[in-house]
Design a protein around this motif. Structure first.
Motif, PDB file in Angstrom:
ATOM      1  N   ARG A 101      24.141  20.073  33.692  1.00  0.00           N
ATOM      2  CA  ARG A 101      24.730  19.762  34.999  1.00  0.00           C
ATOM      3  C   ARG A 101      25.937  20.637  35.291  1.00  0.00           C
ATOM      4  O   ARG A 101      26.310  20.808  36.458  1.00  0.00           O
ATOM      5  N   ARG A 102      26.531  21.207  34.262  1.00  0.00           N
ATOM      6  CA  ARG A 102      27.713  22.037  34.435  1.00  0.00           C
ATOM      7  C   ARG A 102      27.391  23.532  34.384  1.00  0.00           C
ATOM      8  O   ARG A 102      28.292  24.357  34.342  1.00  0.00           O
ATOM      9  N   LEU A 103      26.119  23.865  34.357  1.00  0.00           N
ATOM     10  CA  LEU A 103      25.693  25.259  34.345  1.00  0.00           C
ATOM     11  C   LEU A 103      25.105  25.644  35.698  1.00  0.00           C
ATOM     12  O   LEU A 103      24.580  24.801  36.421  1.00  0.00           O
ATOM     13  N   LYS A 104      25.158  26.935  36.008  1.00  0.00           N
ATOM     14  CA  LYS A 104      24.558  27.437  37.240  1.00  0.00           C
ATOM     15  C   LYS A 104      23.438  28.430  36.974  1.00  0.00           C
ATOM     16  O   LYS A 104      22.552  28.596  37.803  1.00  0.00           O
ATOM     17  N   ASP A 105      23.493  29.121  35.829  1.00  0.00           N
ATOM     18  CA  ASP A 105      22.501  30.133  35.505  1.00  0.00           C
ATOM     19  C   ASP A 105      21.177  29.469  35.131  1.00  0.00           C
ATOM     20  O   ASP A 105      21.099  28.695  34.167  1.00  0.00           O
ATOM     21  N   LEU A 106      20.131  29.771  35.885  1.00  0.00           N
ATOM     22  CA  LEU A 106      18.848  29.101  35.679  1.00  0.00           C
ATOM     23  C   LEU A 106      18.241  29.415  34.314  1.00  0.00           C
ATOM     24  O   LEU A 106      17.621  28.553  33.688  1.00  0.00           O
ATOM     25  N   GLU A 107      18.420  30.650  33.832  1.00  0.00           N
ATOM     26  CA  GLU A 107      17.859  30.993  32.523  1.00  0.00           C
ATOM     27  C   GLU A 107      18.574  30.237  31.407  1.00  0.00           C
ATOM     28  O   GLU A 107      17.945  29.816  30.432  1.00  0.00           O
ATOM     29  N   GLN A 108      19.888  30.067  31.527  1.00  0.00           N
ATOM     30  CA  GLN A 108      20.617  29.270  30.539  1.00  0.00           C
ATOM     31  C   GLN A 108      20.136  27.822  30.561  1.00  0.00           C
ATOM     32  O   GLN A 108      19.938  27.197  29.498  1.00  0.00           O
ATOM     33  N   ILE A 109      19.961  27.295  31.754  1.00  0.00           N
ATOM     34  CA  ILE A 109      19.473  25.921  31.879  1.00  0.00           C
ATOM     35  C   ILE A 109      18.077  25.799  31.277  1.00  0.00           C
ATOM     36  O   ILE A 109      17.767  24.850  30.544  1.00  0.00           O
ATOM     37  N   ALA A 110      17.218  26.780  31.554  1.00  0.00           N
ATOM     38  CA  ALA A 110      15.856  26.757  31.011  1.00  0.00           C
ATOM     39  C   ALA A 110      15.875  26.827  29.488  1.00  0.00           C
ATOM     40  O   ALA A 110      15.080  26.159  28.815  1.00  0.00           O
ATOM     41  N   ALA A 111      16.784  27.619  28.931  1.00  0.00           N
ATOM     42  CA  ALA A 111      16.869  27.722  27.464  1.00  0.00           C
ATOM     43  C   ALA A 111      17.191  26.367  26.843  1.00  0.00           C
ATOM     44  O   ALA A 111      16.618  25.987  25.816  1.00  0.00           O
ATOM     45  N   ILE A 112      18.092  25.629  27.475  1.00  0.00           N
ATOM     46  CA  ILE A 112      18.491  24.325  26.932  1.00  0.00           C
ATOM     47  C   ILE A 112      17.395  23.280  27.121  1.00  0.00           C
ATOM     48  O   ILE A 112      17.055  22.540  26.191  1.00  0.00           O
ATOM     49  N   LEU A 113      16.804  23.226  28.303  1.00  0.00           N
ATOM     50  CA  LEU A 113      15.864  22.149  28.609  1.00  0.00           C
ATOM     51  C   LEU A 113      14.483  22.371  28.009  1.00  0.00           C
ATOM     52  O   LEU A 113      13.769  21.400  27.733  1.00  0.00           O
ATOM     53  N   THR A 114      14.085  23.623  27.821  1.00  0.00           N
ATOM     54  CA  THR A 114      12.744  23.850  27.273  1.00  0.00           C
ATOM     55  C   THR A 114      12.695  23.652  25.757  1.00  0.00           C
ATOM     56  O   THR A 114      11.618  23.330  25.226  1.00  0.00           O
ATOM     57  N   GLU A 115      13.820  23.802  25.057  1.00  0.00           N
ATOM     58  CA  GLU A 115      13.761  23.710  23.599  1.00  0.00           C
ATOM     59  C   GLU A 115      13.229  22.367  23.099  1.00  0.00           C
ATOM     60  O   GLU A 115      12.293  22.330  22.283  1.00  0.00           O
ATOM     61  N   PRO A 116      13.784  21.232  23.537  1.00  0.00           N
ATOM     62  CA  PRO A 116      13.246  19.969  23.009  1.00  0.00           C
ATOM     63  C   PRO A 116      11.815  19.705  23.442  1.00  0.00           C
ATOM     64  O   PRO A 116      11.065  19.021  22.728  1.00  0.00           O
ATOM     65  N   VAL A 117      11.403  20.235  24.609  1.00  0.00           N
ATOM     66  CA  VAL A 117      10.025  20.068  25.047  1.00  0.00           C
ATOM     67  C   VAL A 117       9.097  20.916  24.187  1.00  0.00           C
ATOM     68  O   VAL A 117       8.063  20.449  23.704  1.00  0.00           O
ATOM     69  N   GLN A 118       9.482  22.171  23.975  1.00  0.00           N
ATOM     70  CA  GLN A 118       8.667  23.084  23.169  1.00  0.00           C
ATOM     71  C   GLN A 118       8.504  22.573  21.745  1.00  0.00           C
ATOM     72  O   GLN A 118       7.433  22.703  21.141  1.00  0.00           O
ATOM     73  N   ARG A 119       9.545  21.944  21.209  1.00  0.00           N
ATOM     74  CA  ARG A 119       9.509  21.449  19.836  1.00  0.00           C
ATOM     75  C   ARG A 119       8.972  20.016  19.750  1.00  0.00           C
ATOM     76  O   ARG A 119       9.002  19.410  18.683  1.00  0.00           O
ATOM     77  N   ARG A 120       8.475  19.496  20.866  1.00  0.00           N
ATOM     78  CA  ARG A 120       7.872  18.163  20.927  1.00  0.00           C
ATOM     79  C   ARG A 120       8.844  17.071  20.492  1.00  0.00           C
ATOM     80  O   ARG A 120       8.453  16.052  19.912  1.00  0.00           O
ATOM     81  N   MET A 121      10.119  17.257  20.804  1.00  0.00           N
ATOM     82  CA  MET A 121      11.133  16.253  20.505  1.00  0.00           C
ATOM     83  C   MET A 121      11.340  15.297  21.684  1.00  0.00           C
ATOM     84  O   MET A 121      11.903  14.215  21.528  1.00  0.00           O
ATOM     85  N   VAL A 122      10.898  15.730  22.866  1.00  0.00           N
ATOM     86  CA  VAL A 122      11.037  14.899  24.057  1.00  0.00           C
ATOM     87  C   VAL A 122      10.002  15.381  25.064  1.00  0.00           C
ATOM     88  O   VAL A 122       9.601  16.553  25.054  1.00  0.00           O
ATOM     89  N   LEU A 123       9.537  14.491  25.911  1.00  0.00           N
ATOM     90  CA  LEU A 123       8.589  14.854  26.960  1.00  0.00           C
ATOM     91  C   LEU A 123       9.331  15.339  28.202  1.00  0.00           C
ATOM     92  O   LEU A 123      10.426  14.854  28.519  1.00  0.00           O
ATOM     93  N   GLY A 124       8.711  16.269  28.910  1.00  0.00           N
ATOM     94  CA  GLY A 124       9.297  16.713  30.164  1.00  0.00           C
ATOM     95  C   GLY A 124       9.475  15.559  31.131  1.00  0.00           C
ATOM     96  O   GLY A 124      10.477  15.480  31.859  1.00  0.00           O
ATOM     97  N   GLU A 125       8.512  14.621  31.140  1.00  0.00           N
ATOM     98  CA  GLU A 125       8.612  13.453  32.025  1.00  0.00           C
ATOM     99  C   GLU A 125       9.847  12.611  31.707  1.00  0.00           C
ATOM    100  O   GLU A 125      10.482  12.052  32.608  1.00  0.00           O
ATOM    101  N   THR A 126      10.206  12.552  30.428  1.00  0.00           N
ATOM    102  CA  THR A 126      11.382  11.783  30.031  1.00  0.00           C
ATOM    103  C   THR A 126      12.652  12.430  30.564  1.00  0.00           C
ATOM    104  O   THR A 126      13.587  11.736  30.999  1.00  0.00           O
ATOM    105  N   LEU A 127      12.698  13.750  30.547  1.00  0.00           N
ATOM    106  CA  LEU A 127      13.858  14.453  31.109  1.00  0.00           C
ATOM    107  C   LEU A 127      13.972  14.183  32.608  1.00  0.00           C
ATOM    108  O   LEU A 127      15.075  13.985  33.127  1.00  0.00           O
ATOM    109  N   ILE A 128      12.851  14.193  33.296  1.00  0.00           N
ATOM    110  CA  ILE A 128      12.875  13.923  34.736  1.00  0.00           C
ATOM    111  C   ILE A 128      13.350  12.496  35.001  1.00  0.00           C
ATOM    112  O   ILE A 128      14.172  12.245  35.902  1.00  0.00           O
TER     113      ILE A 128
END
Length: 323
Positions: A148-175
């Motif tokens: 929420r405190r970032l503006k760079d989309l690639e930085q945000i994608a790096a943070i949010l995709t990691e737990p999804v890629q590693r199957r630690m959390v579902l994308g639906e749960t983040l939403i």
């Protein structure tokens, strides 16, 4: 304890601390005069002032853990680490060491941010886990509090995709977590989560997905789609797939696909398998996307035309036995 006797029993002070971090009121309770406690944090003193009324019983550089503890002690007994601290303590790696240690406290408390401590008052305290002895917000809340405190989309994608890629959390749960909280500062995160909902699982894939969606008139694309032949054998996982055309778009990077002879061979075999079952395959490197976007757009449009003219691929996008 008589005046000054505390100095002869430093072990007692250390035992009362949290990894050598302690609040001044606790030192006073143990017999250390308040003025003495602060005086010992002055230049060349044996202790270090980490924050208002929070002291390190040593004069070296505090460790990351000691700074995290100082943040919790400053914010009070109900404080919870969130952001990158909480994410890293639960096994995530991206984002680097945080500049500030982000803690959540109940809305009724009035403690302010200071120094390296970012205090956020909230009506919605998170579900808590204890990791390495520290209270932390669960992964969905932690990563979203950070982005929420970032503006760079690639930085945000790096943070949010990691737990999804590693199957630690579902994308639906983040939403769901994003929808449950404040809408302030969520526009960029929602954009990234929209891509994750379409199968994106890495920052590189997010860049490719954003490029595709920026081109008018292109059909819908899905990310990370498993492809099987009609006998149920895995062909591969397509980085991006346009089902109706049998069109596969691969994100080929030098480090992941061409850095070693083995990688080159595996990449070639993967491409051959897709083509053998009748899929049209277009491979693009990140450098092409950056340096020649018009050329990549032309490749995509021409590839889609060719794919549309080909016989239907002999594949299933769900395992035939599960269909």
């Amino acid at each position: 304890m008589r005046r000054g006797a505390w100095a002869e029993d430093m072990a007692r002070l250390r035992a009362a601390s949290w990894d050598l971090v302690i609040r001044v009121p606790e030192l006073v309770r143990l017999g250390v005069p308040e003025r003495t406690a602060y005086r010992r944090t002055q230049a060349d003193g044996p202790w270090t002032l980490l924050g208002p009324a929070v002291i390190l019983l040593g004069n070296g550089e505090p460790s990351l853990r000691q700074r995290q503890i100082a943040a919790l002690l400053h914010a009070g007994p109900h404080a919870v680490l969130t952001g990158l601290d909480a994410a890293h303590l639960q096994g995530l790696h991206r984002g680097g060491e945080p500049e500030k240690h982000h803690v959540l406290i109940p809305i009724r408390q009035k403690i302010q941010s200071v120094g390296f401590v970012l205090v956020e008052r909230t009506k919605r305290m998170p579900e808590i886990r204890v990791r390495d002895g520290l209270p932390v917000a669960v992964i969905p809340r932690a990563v979203l509090d950070h982005v929420r405190r970032l503006k760079d989309l690639e930085q945000i994608a790096a943070i949010l995709t990691e737990p999804v890629q590693r199957r630690m959390v579902l994308g639906e749960t983040l939403i769901e977590e994003l929808d449950a909280g404040t809408r302030r500062g969520t526009a960029a995160a929602r954009r990234v989560l929209g891509a994750i909902a379409e199968g994106v699982e890495s920052p590189k894939e997010f860049v490719f997905h954003q490029f595709w969606t920026s081109i008018p008139g292109l059909p819908a694309v899905r990310g990370n789609v498993p492809v099987y032949d009609l006998e149920g054998r895995m062909v591969g996982i397509a980085d991006f797939l346009v089902d109706e055309y049998g069109f596969v778009w691969e994100c080929d990077s030098v480090t992941e696909h061409f850095a070693t002879p083995d990688q080159v061979q595996r990449t070639a075999e993967r491409a051959r398998r897709f083509r053998e079952v009748g899929l049209f395959l277009l491979s693009t490197r990140p450098g092409q996307l950056r340096d020649d976007p018009r050329g990549v757009e032309t490749d995509i449009r021409q590839g889609l035309e060719i794919a549309a003219s080909m016989p239907p691929p002999r594949v299933s996008y769900r395992h035939p036995r599960a269909a």
